[in-house]
Write a protein that holds these residues in place. Structure first.
Motif, PDB file in Angstrom:
ATOM      1  N   LEU A   1      10.656 -11.141  -1.464  1.00  0.00           N
ATOM      2  CA  LEU A   1      11.527 -10.060  -1.895  1.00  0.00           C
ATOM      3  C   LEU A   1      11.925  -9.118  -0.768  1.00  0.00           C
ATOM      4  CD1 LEU A   1       9.941  -9.390  -5.374  1.00  0.00           C
ATOM      5  CD2 LEU A   1      12.019 -10.666  -4.844  1.00  0.00           C
ATOM      6  N   SER A   2      11.289  -9.245   0.385  1.00  0.00           N
ATOM      7  CA  SER A   2      11.711  -8.443   1.531  1.00  0.00           C
ATOM      8  C   SER A   2      13.091  -8.877   2.003  1.00  0.00           C
ATOM      9  CB  SER A   2      10.709  -8.569   2.680  1.00  0.00           C
ATOM     10  OG  SER A   2      10.656  -9.907   3.137  1.00  0.00           O
TER      11      SER A   2
ATOM     12  N   CYS B   1       5.209   3.430  -1.940  1.00  0.00           N
ATOM     13  CA  CYS B   1       5.423   2.209  -2.709  1.00  0.00           C
ATOM     14  C   CYS B   1       4.545   1.102  -2.118  1.00  0.00           C
ATOM     15  CB  CYS B   1       6.890   1.811  -2.627  1.00  0.00           C
ATOM     16  SG  CYS B   1       7.283   0.280  -3.458  1.00  0.00           S
ATOM     17  N   LEU B   2       3.925   0.300  -2.988  1.00  0.00           N
ATOM     18  CA  LEU B   2       3.040  -0.769  -2.535  1.00  0.00           C
ATOM     19  C   LEU B   2       3.686  -2.151  -2.562  1.00  0.00           C
ATOM     20  CD1 LEU B   2      -0.263   0.233  -4.394  1.00  0.00           C
ATOM     21  CD2 LEU B   2       0.422   0.774  -2.051  1.00  0.00           C
ATOM     22  N   CYS B   3       4.965  -2.222  -2.838  1.00  0.00           N
ATOM     23  CA  CYS B   3       5.628  -3.521  -3.001  1.00  0.00           C
ATOM     24  C   CYS B   3       5.325  -4.494  -1.863  1.00  0.00           C
ATOM     25  CB  CYS B   3       7.135  -3.361  -3.118  1.00  0.00           C
ATOM     26  SG  CYS B   3       7.693  -2.706  -4.703  1.00  0.00           S
TER      27      CYS B   3
ATOM     28  N   SER C   1      14.518  -4.208  -1.434  1.00  0.00           N
ATOM     29  CA  SER C   1      13.234  -4.766  -1.036  1.00  0.00           C
ATOM     30  C   SER C   1      12.019  -3.972  -1.482  1.00  0.00           C
ATOM     31  CB  SER C   1      13.197  -4.946   0.477  1.00  0.00           C
ATOM     32  OG  SER C   1      13.323  -3.713   1.120  1.00  0.00           O
ATOM     33  N   GLU C   2      12.159  -2.749  -1.862  1.00  0.00           N
ATOM     34  CA  GLU C   2      11.044  -1.947  -2.351  1.00  0.00           C
ATOM     35  C   GLU C   2      11.533  -0.979  -3.411  1.00  0.00           C
ATOM     36  OE1 GLU C   2       9.057  -0.199   1.065  1.00  0.00           O
ATOM     37  OE2 GLU C   2       7.678  -1.876   1.075  1.00  0.00           O
ATOM     38  N   TYR C   3      10.603  -0.302  -4.032  1.00  0.00           N
ATOM     39  CA  TYR C   3      10.897   0.668  -5.089  1.00  0.00           C
ATOM     40  C   TYR C   3      11.729   0.050  -6.213  1.00  0.00           C
ATOM     41  CZ  TYR C   3       8.937   4.327  -2.239  1.00  0.00           C
ATOM     42  OH  TYR C   3       8.070   5.107  -1.512  1.00  0.00           O
ATOM     43  N   PHE C   4      11.298  -1.122  -6.662  1.00  0.00           N
ATOM     44  CA  PHE C   4      11.959  -1.750  -7.800  1.00  0.00           C
ATOM     45  C   PHE C   4      11.895  -0.864  -9.025  1.00  0.00           C
ATOM     46  CE2 PHE C   4      11.028  -5.461  -5.194  1.00  0.00           C
ATOM     47  CZ  PHE C   4      12.231  -6.135  -5.268  1.00  0.00           C
ATOM     48  N   CYS C   5      10.870  -0.015  -9.089  1.00  0.00           N
ATOM     49  CA  CYS C   5      10.672   0.838 -10.249  1.00  0.00           C
ATOM     50  C   CYS C   5      11.815   1.837 -10.435  1.00  0.00           C
ATOM     51  CB  CYS C   5       9.350   1.581 -10.155  1.00  0.00           C
ATOM     52  SG  CYS C   5       9.114   2.483  -8.616  1.00  0.00           S
ATOM     53  N   VAL C   6      12.500   2.218  -9.370  1.00  0.00           N
ATOM     54  CA  VAL C   6      13.584   3.200  -9.497  1.00  0.00           C
ATOM     55  C   VAL C   6      14.960   2.625  -9.160  1.00  0.00           C
ATOM     56  CG1 VAL C   6      12.122   5.223  -9.148  1.00  0.00           C
ATOM     57  CG2 VAL C   6      13.140   4.120  -7.177  1.00  0.00           C
TER      58      VAL C   6
ATOM     59  N   GLU D   1      -1.293  -0.077  -9.788  1.00  0.00           N
ATOM     60  CA  GLU D   1      -2.081   0.648  -8.786  1.00  0.00           C
ATOM     61  C   GLU D   1      -1.214   1.517  -7.885  1.00  0.00           C
ATOM     62  OE1 GLU D   1      -4.336  -2.267  -6.592  1.00  0.00           O
ATOM     63  OE2 GLU D   1      -4.613  -3.442  -8.413  1.00  0.00           O
ATOM     64  N   CYS D   2       0.068   1.463  -8.064  1.00  0.00           N
ATOM     65  CA  CYS D   2       1.008   2.114  -7.154  1.00  0.00           C
ATOM     66  C   CYS D   2       0.957   3.645  -7.274  1.00  0.00           C
ATOM     67  CB  CYS D   2       2.416   1.612  -7.454  1.00  0.00           C
ATOM     68  SG  CYS D   2       3.597   2.036  -6.170  1.00  0.00           S
ATOM     69  N   PRO D   3       0.889   4.362  -6.149  1.00  0.00           N
ATOM     70  CA  PRO D   3       0.911   5.823  -6.172  1.00  0.00           C
ATOM     71  C   PRO D   3       2.149   6.387  -6.869  1.00  0.00           C
ATOM     72  CG  PRO D   3       0.251   5.049  -4.008  1.00  0.00           C
ATOM     73  CD  PRO D   3       0.695   3.838  -4.789  1.00  0.00           C
TER      74      PRO D   3
END
Length: 101
Positions: A87-88, A74-76, A93-98, A17-19
């Motif tokens: 995971l924070s 990011c919706l993490c 902590s965010e943008y695991f995708c990149v 669902e992430c933008p």
């Protein structure tokens, strides 16, 4: 923190669902594959390999789709899997995708 690559986490993951992924043709194609697997195969969990699932990057590492847009939100931090595994507090902590874990 180790996050299992499992059907439970795939179902709870917000990556789909992430933008960041919303305009990715690669992600759209992988979503179709996931849908076909789950519709046609009762044992779909056995066929959900990391190269077929556009998500759960906190488990698998960097996204294999290269047409995602890291400039989108990011919706993490709103993800149940992210919160459950705290995971924070992790180095990334965010943008695991990149950012490879």
């Amino acid at each position: 923190m180790q996050v299992d690559f499992s059907m439970e986490n795939i179902r709870r993951c917000l990556c789909l669902e992430c933008p960041v992924q919303s305009r990715s043709q690669c992600v759209a194609d992988k979503k179709k594959i996931m849908l076909l697997i789950t519709q046609q195969d009762l044992d779909s969990a056995m066929r959900m390999d990391t190269d077929r699932v556009p998500g759960v990057y906190c488990s698998t590492g960097k996204a294999i789709c290269r047409d995602i847009d890291p400039h989108e939100e990011c919706l993490c931090s709103g993800c149940e899997v992210w919160r459950e595994h705290r995971l924070s507090e992790d180095e990334v902590s965010e943008y695991f995708c990149v950012r490879e874990r």
